[in-house]
Design a protein around this motif. Sequence first.
Motif: not given
Length: 321
Positions: A27-43
């Motif tokens: 779950t921790a790895v999944d959240r890092v992956v999702a958070g990374t992509l979301e943050a990148a989408g915000k610049g």
Amino acid sequence: MVTGGASGAPRRIAVVQPEAACFDTATAVDRVVAGTLEAAGKGAGLVVFPEAYIGGYPWGLAFGTAVGGRSAAGRRAWQRYHESAIAVPGPETERLGEAAAEAGVVLAVGVVERDTTYSGGTLFCTLLYFGPDGRLLGKHRKLKPTAAERLVWGEGDGSTLPVFDTAVGRVGGLICWENYMPLARMAMYGEGVEIYLAPTADARPRWQSTLQHIALEGRCYVVGCNQYVTRDMYPSDLELAHELDAWPDTLCIGGSAIYGPMGDCLAGPLEGEAGMLFADVDPGEIVRSRFDFDVTGHYARPDVFRFEVDRRPHPPVSSRT
């Protein structure tokens, strides 16, 4: 030679303050992956996650220990914690690298690292760095675990004190109370750090003063990153769960924040919830801030003070032929 973010357009930092995923590596790895992509989408060009996020910071647990004694139940809980840690490199780091490459960001993630070089039985509190091409750039192992952390983590050495030249700037840092070690900070300044990462488990209001002081002392951007943790985020079947009975329902409120090189708070502190913070890095602000104070330049006195960093690895067993 110091290079990196001394000129050019502003760059964006993202701090991710997630909910804990205690003893739940997947779950921790999944959240890092999702958070990374979301943050990148915000610049964001740099994305930072907290201390020991993957593998877990074990708030409130003593693992059945007392001075002079350990319990069988504590050893079983320790085994579960050990199994939650990750090898570096390993399948989890491959997935994190893929996320960094997909997002095109520099990614810094706090993990509990299981030693695979010497013993297999020692864990380290480690900060991993990935490049925007997905490569594992390197790692920093915490030099001095604090207080009861010494029960569960070993000590790193000077071979893992990196600062990386990236498109966002020169990025490096220390973990939690390592930031109270003046010489460890000086080692970072000596490498020309411009974006100083300080992932932590310290949520006290006074921690903000520490982040602000480092920003002023190093004339750098300082990124504090923590996680939001409640007791019900632990597994319901955890051995020794009763050790948490004396603790409040909220174990860590977070407190992530970003400070500029003149000590201004640019984002946060974020408290009482999960979320993200963003701030733009202006390389020119770093230059302007060092006009009157440059800790390794005109404000240094090498004729009075001498400081060496031993960057050699120190294996427990060395062989000669």
